[in-house]
Design an enzyme around this catalytic site. Sequence first.
Site, PDB file in Angstrom:
ATOM      1  N   HIS A  57      -8.489  -2.504   0.519  1.00 27.19           N
ATOM      2  CA  HIS A  57      -7.764  -3.622   1.142  1.00 27.19           C
ATOM      3  C   HIS A  57      -7.111  -3.185   2.458  1.00 27.19           C
ATOM      4  O   HIS A  57      -7.408  -3.746   3.510  1.00 27.19           O
ATOM      5  CB  HIS A  57      -6.753  -4.221   0.156  1.00 27.19           C
ATOM      6  CG  HIS A  57      -5.758  -5.146   0.790  1.00 27.19           C
ATOM      7  ND1 HIS A  57      -6.124  -6.316   1.426  1.00 27.19           N
ATOM      8  CD2 HIS A  57      -4.407  -5.069   0.911  1.00 27.19           C
ATOM      9  CE1 HIS A  57      -5.041  -6.923   1.890  1.00 27.19           C
ATOM     10  NE2 HIS A  57      -3.981  -6.177   1.598  1.00 27.19           N
ATOM     11  N   GLU A  85       5.924  -1.308  -0.312  1.00 26.96           N
ATOM     12  CA  GLU A  85       6.114  -2.364  -1.302  1.00 26.96           C
ATOM     13  C   GLU A  85       5.525  -1.975  -2.668  1.00 26.96           C
ATOM     14  O   GLU A  85       6.142  -2.191  -3.693  1.00 26.96           O
ATOM     15  CB  GLU A  85       5.432  -3.645  -0.768  1.00 26.96           C
ATOM     16  CG  GLU A  85       5.502  -4.837  -1.687  1.00 26.96           C
ATOM     17  CD  GLU A  85       6.864  -5.527  -1.675  1.00 26.96           C
ATOM     18  OE1 GLU A  85       7.792  -4.995  -1.033  1.00 26.96           O
ATOM     19  OE2 GLU A  85       6.986  -6.576  -2.318  1.00 26.96           O
ATOM     20  N   ASP A  86       4.337  -1.396  -2.646  1.00 25.33           N
ATOM     21  CA  ASP A  86       3.584  -1.244  -3.896  1.00 25.33           C
ATOM     22  C   ASP A  86       3.495   0.179  -4.441  1.00 25.33           C
ATOM     23  O   ASP A  86       2.905   0.388  -5.499  1.00 25.33           O
ATOM     24  CB  ASP A  86       2.140  -1.762  -3.710  1.00 25.33           C
ATOM     25  CG  ASP A  86       2.118  -3.259  -3.435  1.00 25.33           C
ATOM     26  OD1 ASP A  86       3.129  -3.917  -3.755  1.00 25.33           O
ATOM     27  OD2 ASP A  86       1.115  -3.753  -2.904  1.00 25.33           O
ATOM     28  N   ASP A 268     -18.484 -32.828  19.583  1.00 22.78           N
ATOM     29  CA  ASP A 268     -18.580 -31.393  19.813  1.00 22.78           C
ATOM     30  C   ASP A 268     -18.935 -30.610  18.555  1.00 22.78           C
ATOM     31  O   ASP A 268     -18.475 -29.516  18.351  1.00 22.78           O
ATOM     32  CB  ASP A 268     -17.306 -30.860  20.452  1.00 22.78           C
ATOM     33  CG  ASP A 268     -16.075 -31.366  19.741  1.00 22.78           C
ATOM     34  OD1 ASP A 268     -16.231 -32.071  18.731  1.00 22.78           O
ATOM     35  OD2 ASP A 268     -14.974 -31.050  20.191  1.00 22.78           O
TER      36      ASP A 268
HETATM   37 MN    MN Z   1      -1.803  -6.533   1.800  1.00 27.56          MN
END
Ligand code: MN
Length: 731
Positions: A57, A85-86, A268
């Site tokens: 990721h 954060e993780d 368009d």
């Molecule tokens: Mn992320």
Amino acid sequence: MSKYSNIAHYQDFAELKKLLELSNNTYDMDKITQAYRLAEEAHGDQRRVSGIPYILHPTSVACIVAELGMDTDTICGALLHDVVEDTTVKIEEITKKFGSDVAKLIDGVTKISKIPYSTREEQQAENIRKMLIAMADDIRVIIIKLADRLHNMRTMDCMPEQKRRDKSLENMQVFAPIAHRLGIKTIKDELEDRSLQYLDPIGYKEIEDALLLNEEDRDKFIESIKAQILEKTKETIPNVYISGRVKSINSIYRKTFMQGRTIDQIFDVFAVRVIVDNVADCYNVLGIVHDIFKPIPNRFKDYISMPKPNMYQSLHTTVLDKNAIPFEVQIRTWEMHYTAEYGIAAHWKYKLGMGADKKGEERLSENIQRVKKMILDQLEAEDATDIAKNIRNDFAENDVYVFSPKGDVFSLPQGSTPIDMAYLIHTQVGHRMVGAKINGKIVPFDYKLKTGDICEIITQKEEHPNRAWIDICKTASAKSKIRQWYKHEKRDENIVEGKQLIEREFKRHGINLNEDEYEDFFKKMFIKKQYNTIDDFYAAVGYGGVQLWKIMPRLKEEYQKTYASNIEEITVPQAPVKRHKATSGVVIEGTDDVLVKFSNCCNPLPGDDIIGYITRGYGVSIHKRSCTNVPKDISKSEEPERWVNCYWEDEVGEAFRSTLQITATDRTGLLADVTIRLSNMHIFIHSLNSREAKDGKAIVTATIDVMGRNHLRGVISKLSDINGIEEIKRL
Ligand code: MN
């Protein structure tokens, strides 16, 4: 098959390295590799919901950011954006290993990830957008966040339905608009299309099917258009690059489902993009395209001279091929293309080259602040037109751009009316005008034109402009054309009108002459120099070529000299002095017949201490004296002569009388010069006389009306410019 189906959902570090090598930018590969190692180690055997190793990721996010051309620190930030954060990694460790810039980026992404976004109200969404930008000290934080969002959307299929819809809604309301404001079209389009797919899968599919139905024909169509344009341009224009595309599904969706049109009615769906080396070539290509294909009226947009608020520039036109299939042609330079695709991010691409030296870094960080402020200001502004106003400078802010029904663009000063437009098209159109339609609806003559209006002038066979239009219209050229017409066409009427005006004005100023005496009186004056006959003079007054209030002080002086030597007791009725631009509420010292507009930077209100700036060709813009755009010391500013004193009209009402004693070297014409200067400033003169003093000096005493202390100061300073004047005292 989705049009994004060819995008790899996950990209690993090897791919990131390849991307960075292929780019023209220089990167600190050691630092980036170190960031990757830390992320890989920190995320360990964490997995995505789909079961894929988590590290893929951040590497994918870093790839998206790299494709935008962002710098080393942003790439590191993207690689590490989830570690604080993780995982157990602390922000202090990041600071130590990668510097405070990278740490700030990660801290910023972590912080804004905690904002609860979900909302269904537009107002709320707007506030969240503002909050997001404001919370991000550095706009690169937002870019990482957008990339993070985009990658999550690419891999959203394994998420539960509700989560997909929630995230999609947030994207539509919060993140796609931010990407749009930043001008990052690639992210905006993909975010929207992917979100739409979850929000309305059936509608999405419907459009996709309609577009894919005849994929082969579509490709053939676009290829043939490209070939035709290339064929005709290659002779005269070097380096023409042409690409074709089908419009983003979300934008077609918006037009079909929200505006109730069918795909056939959307002009368009097909678009061809022509990229050339310079702006001149853009217009050349436009000419050629309009030669080959039939242009659809009202579909031409010149975003080169009128860039969109998000800095987007291009020429747009919609044309029909020989089978009457409409398609849009966008014409731009490479630089414009860059900005169109990558928006704000393009700034980093340009700046990267100088990243190594200290000055370059300083400029980069200044740039970050400037861009951020600009976006916040944009978010603050109510709508797109306001944004455009804020970004454009004083000069351009004052223009409105109006279309003729044929799609020609006319640029007029703000406050212009359909009358101005008519005279701008052609003098004859102006003279024959009997009405105007804006966007198909009849409007009054004094309608104020707005940018984007389609203005149609209704004409008749006969020429007959209305004299009252002179007061309604805005541009000097329209006014003068109307005057010219009256001058030539209505001589007899002008003479009568002129006489009446003179009579009225004379009465007000206590000049007691009957009509028979006028001729003698005027002949004595300057009139004979400019006019062959007295009737010519009357006519000029009648059609407005001579503005009586301007010459009244001289007439009065002459009258006093000739007919009444003891005029002390003549009291002048305190009629308000006629002043120009009464409608704007502002009187400008020493200037007549100018456009008055209020600057947007400080929005002066009646009662504020104000000052005017003479713009180049667009009248006088009024600022507060305290406005940051007004130099502290005007005399030391770049163009001091452009700044003029201004007063609010109602303050003008409180005019007070002041007597000045002017000492000057005696010379012929001195008194006349003083008189003319005062009358040019619209100063009401109660009395004016001159006497000889010793040493060849003259003392002029003038009693005048001024509108306050500032005004008096201004008057004195203007008078002191007169040749020979040595001293001016207030008595
Ligand atoms: Mn992320």
